[in-house]
Design a protein around this motif. Structure first.
Motif, mmCIF file in Angstrom:
data_model
loop_
_atom_site.group_PDB
_atom_site.id
_atom_site.type_symbol
_atom_site.label_atom_id
_atom_site.label_comp_id
_atom_site.label_asym_id
_atom_site.label_seq_id
_atom_site.Cartn_x
_atom_site.Cartn_y
_atom_site.Cartn_z
ATOM 1 N N GLU A 78 0.809 -1.220 0.000
ATOM 2 C CA GLU A 78 0.000 0.000 0.000
ATOM 3 C C GLU A 78 0.842 1.269 0.000
ATOM 4 O O GLU A 78 0.554 2.222 -0.734
ATOM 5 C CB GLU A 78 -0.950 0.006 1.195
ATOM 6 C CG GLU A 78 -1.815 1.257 1.317
ATOM 7 C CD GLU A 78 -2.697 1.509 0.091
ATOM 8 O OE1 GLU A 78 -3.097 2.661 -0.111
ATOM 9 O OE2 GLU A 78 -2.969 0.549 -0.657
ATOM 10 N N GLU A 79 1.901 1.305 0.797
ATOM 11 C CA GLU A 79 2.722 2.514 0.844
ATOM 12 C C GLU A 79 3.374 2.788 -0.506
ATOM 13 O O GLU A 79 3.508 3.949 -0.918
ATOM 14 C CB GLU A 79 3.790 2.384 1.930
ATOM 15 C CG GLU A 79 3.241 2.468 3.351
ATOM 16 C CD GLU A 79 4.351 2.515 4.389
ATOM 17 O OE1 GLU A 79 5.535 2.635 3.986
ATOM 18 O OE2 GLU A 79 4.047 2.437 5.585
ATOM 19 N N VAL A 80 3.765 1.722 -1.216
ATOM 20 C CA VAL A 80 4.392 1.878 -2.527
ATOM 21 C C VAL A 80 3.405 2.487 -3.516
ATOM 22 O O VAL A 80 3.710 3.463 -4.210
ATOM 23 C CB VAL A 80 4.905 0.519 -3.048
ATOM 24 C CG1 VAL A 80 5.373 0.642 -4.498
ATOM 25 C CG2 VAL A 80 6.029 0.009 -2.172
ATOM 26 N N ALA A 82 0.585 4.097 -2.834
ATOM 27 C CA ALA A 82 0.107 5.405 -2.387
ATOM 28 C C ALA A 82 1.121 6.511 -2.659
ATOM 29 O O ALA A 82 0.747 7.657 -2.930
ATOM 30 C CB ALA A 82 -0.236 5.350 -0.901
ATOM 31 N N ALA A 83 2.401 6.178 -2.604
ATOM 32 C CA ALA A 83 3.443 7.190 -2.775
ATOM 33 C C ALA A 83 3.778 7.456 -4.239
ATOM 34 O O ALA A 83 4.394 8.473 -4.565
ATOM 35 C CB ALA A 83 4.714 6.753 -2.041
ATOM 36 N N ASP A 111 -2.061 0.509 -11.617
ATOM 37 C CA ASP A 111 -1.631 1.456 -10.594
ATOM 38 C C ASP A 111 -2.345 2.805 -10.607
ATOM 39 O O ASP A 111 -2.066 3.661 -9.781
ATOM 40 C CB ASP A 111 -0.119 1.691 -10.695
ATOM 41 C CG ASP A 111 0.346 2.050 -12.111
ATOM 42 O OD1 ASP A 111 -0.407 2.743 -12.827
ATOM 43 O OD2 ASP A 111 1.453 1.622 -12.498
ATOM 44 N N THR A 132 -6.492 -0.011 -6.965
ATOM 45 C CA THR A 132 -6.755 1.040 -5.984
ATOM 46 C C THR A 132 -8.147 0.938 -5.367
ATOM 47 O O THR A 132 -8.519 1.785 -4.564
ATOM 48 C CB THR A 132 -6.568 2.436 -6.600
ATOM 49 O OG1 THR A 132 -7.526 2.635 -7.653
ATOM 50 C CG2 THR A 132 -5.163 2.594 -7.154
ATOM 51 N N ASP A 146 -10.185 0.911 2.146
ATOM 52 C CA ASP A 146 -10.310 1.102 3.595
ATOM 53 C C ASP A 146 -11.377 0.191 4.190
ATOM 54 O O ASP A 146 -11.245 -0.259 5.329
ATOM 55 C CB ASP A 146 -10.638 2.563 3.920
ATOM 56 C CG ASP A 146 -9.443 3.487 3.756
ATOM 57 O OD1 ASP A 146 -8.306 2.969 3.644
ATOM 58 O OD2 ASP A 146 -9.641 4.716 3.729
ATOM 59 N N ARG A 149 -9.676 -3.168 4.464
ATOM 60 C CA ARG A 149 -8.649 -3.171 5.506
ATOM 61 C C ARG A 149 -9.264 -3.220 6.909
ATOM 62 O O ARG A 149 -8.763 -3.938 7.791
ATOM 63 C CB ARG A 149 -7.761 -1.923 5.388
ATOM 64 C CG ARG A 149 -6.645 -1.898 6.420
ATOM 65 C CD ARG A 149 -5.940 -0.554 6.442
ATOM 66 N NE ARG A 149 -5.125 -0.357 5.280
ATOM 67 C CZ ARG A 149 -3.879 -0.843 5.174
ATOM 68 N NH1 ARG A 149 -3.347 -1.542 6.154
ATOM 69 N NH2 ARG A 149 -3.176 -0.599 4.090
#
Length: 255
Positions: A78-80, A82-83, A111, A132, A146, A149
């Protein structure tokens, strides 16, 4: 006549001439366009699939354990995702889109970076879906990540749909899953109607998606392939650039 660019500058110059002379350009993008954005590809050494075996669709459907592992992997990335921001390749294609040269982009990527670069969502043909958000494999109900999650973290299990109780997975196409009919039809129509088809950052080994460059060529379009490594379709291309995608397309980013 096929031309393998002897150096980046000559390749970019020839590509610029082809773009200037084209009426309808259709880009086809693979994982290589997103690697400069921090998203690892799947097949190359160190890629995602060298570290984790892909989970086929039938296994996802049949096994709660496989569904749990699938979502664990997704949230670990997720961090990859999202960034990540659009790279030079994305921005160059968006510039051509705004200029009216590109009606839509066909992509194997999941992506959402083409949308982030300025393409309207309806003009991004996602052959392999989008990571996403999530979707029920039964009724098709969409869910935000979300929502998944919260339930996954709550009891440790991948959730089912609140409407039909079928499994919920990322809105991507897994191995063994049927390709999306509408996207395949639209990609086919675009490939057959363009006069310049540019394959970017794809190994061109995943079928049926890899058939679109050949389809465009057979319909009379010029074919350009931009990829670091050789592909099996280099021999039929009018121009091949084996170099960094950001460097090759960067000059076409409108200021």
């Amino acid at each position: 006549m096929r031309l393998i660019a002897s150096d980046l500058q000559s390749g970019v110059e020839r590509l610029g001439e082809m773009i200037a002379g084209a009426r309808v350009i259709v880009p086809f993008t693979g994982a290589g366009i997103s690697t400069e954005c921090g998203i690892p590809d799947f097949r190359s050494p160190g890629g995602i699939w060298t570290r984790n075996r892909p989970i086929p669709f039938d296994e996802f459907v049949a096994s709660q354990e496989a569904r749990d592992e699938s979502w664990r992997r997704r949230f670990a990335m997720e961090e990859v995702f999202a960034a990540a921001k659009p790279g030079r390749g994305h921005r160059a294609l968006a510039s051509l889109y705004r200029a009216g040269k590109v009606p839509a982009v066909i992509t194997q990527n999941i992506d959402n970076l083409h949308q982030a670069s300025g393409f309207a969502g309806e003009h991004v043909i996602e052959l392999h879906g989008n990571t996403t958000y999530a979707r029920c494999i039964g009724c098709g109900q969409a869910y935000p990540l979300d929502w998944v999650r919260h339930r996954f973290d709550g009891d440790g299990f991948a959730p089912n749909c609140t409407g039909c109780d079928e499994p919920v997975k990322t809105a991507t196409i897994s191995f063994g899953q049927i390709m999306p009919d509408d996207e395949m039809r639209r990609a086919t129509a675009l490939s057959q109607a363009c006069d310049l088809f540019i394959a970017i950052g794809s190994s061109l080994v995943v079928w049926p998606a890899a058939g679109f460059p050949m389809m465009a060529k057979n319909a009379g379009a010029r074919l350009v392939i931009i990829n670091r490594e050789p592909t099996e379709q280099d021999d039929i291309a009018d121009l091949v650039i084996h170099d960094d995608i950001g460097e090759a397309l960067g000059p076409f980013v409108a200021n």
